[in-house]
Design a protein around this motif. Sequence first.
Motif, PDB file in Angstrom:
ATOM      1  N   GLU A   1      -1.469 -21.597 -13.493  1.00 30.10           N
ATOM      2  CA  GLU A   1      -2.534 -22.339 -12.820  1.00 30.10           C
ATOM      3  C   GLU A   1      -3.217 -23.336 -13.747  1.00 30.10           C
ATOM      4  OE1 GLU A   1      -6.554 -21.527 -10.101  1.00 30.10           O
ATOM      5  OE2 GLU A   1      -5.552 -19.860 -11.138  1.00 30.10           O
TER       6      GLU A   1
ATOM      7  N   ARG B   1      -1.034 -26.366 -14.028  1.00 32.54           N
ATOM      8  CA  ARG B   1      -1.079 -27.143 -12.779  1.00 32.54           C
ATOM      9  C   ARG B   1      -2.359 -27.960 -12.701  1.00 32.54           C
ATOM     10  NH1 ARG B   1       0.179 -22.336 -10.395  1.00 32.54           N
ATOM     11  NH2 ARG B   1      -1.793 -22.271  -9.224  1.00 32.54           N
ATOM     12  N   ASP B   2      -3.484 -27.313 -12.993  1.00 31.37           N
ATOM     13  CA  ASP B   2      -4.772 -28.018 -12.924  1.00 31.37           C
ATOM     14  C   ASP B   2      -4.819 -29.164 -13.932  1.00 31.37           C
ATOM     15  OD1 ASP B   2      -5.581 -26.289 -10.961  1.00 31.37           O
ATOM     16  OD2 ASP B   2      -6.829 -25.041 -12.276  1.00 31.37           O
TER      17      ASP B   2
ATOM     18  N   ALA C   1       2.536 -23.343  -6.757  1.00 24.69           N
ATOM     19  CA  ALA C   1       2.487 -22.261  -7.740  1.00 24.69           C
ATOM     20  C   ALA C   1       3.835 -21.588  -7.946  1.00 24.69           C
ATOM     21  CB  ALA C   1       1.452 -21.219  -7.320  1.00 24.69           C
TER      22      ALA C   1
END
Length: 201
Positions: free
Chosen positions: A13, A16-17, A34
């Motif tokens: 995560e 990704r962010d 995800a």
Amino acid sequence: MNPACTHIIDDDEAIRDALEWLFKTRGVPCRSWASAEAFLADWRGDWRGCIVLDIRMQGMSGLECFDELLARGCQLPVIFITGHGDVPMAVAALKKGAFHFIEKPFNDHDLVDLVEKALATDDERLRAAASRETIEARLATLTQREREVMELILEGKYNKVIADDLSISMRTVEAHRSRIFEKMEVRSAVELAQLLTTLRT
């Protein structure tokens, strides 16, 4: 047509962010998933852009996802994010048609540069496909006789030779030639040959 987008697939995560923030601050539209499974469940064949794919993930790996995308006919450029030990796998993916790979830790500028090149590559692919469709549509307007004359023109034969080969008058050949050029939107046999080369590349 869907707008171009960078599709991020990573099970971390935080990554990704970070990637979403990076691309959005550089004006690059993006979405993230995800897992490979989630991405494939949403996948649509008319998507444009490129894919940034982590090579190692829980569940389906990046390589397995790439293989599935190839099986589905996906032509979007794929950039793999790899760890140092994953380079041989990334090289194998390149041989299968992946666009590029980048090792962690990577420089933000290098990744954005790769993504912009991938987006440009996909845009060029779509332009080429549209060009082929246009040429094929023009070809479809030719009569059978016009196609026969066109093939002989492309062989470099003069009107008199074409007339003899097809047992028609030179005036008829000239009329066919004029209509062929008009329908194909070219001004010469050279332009016609160059245009049709697009279909073979």
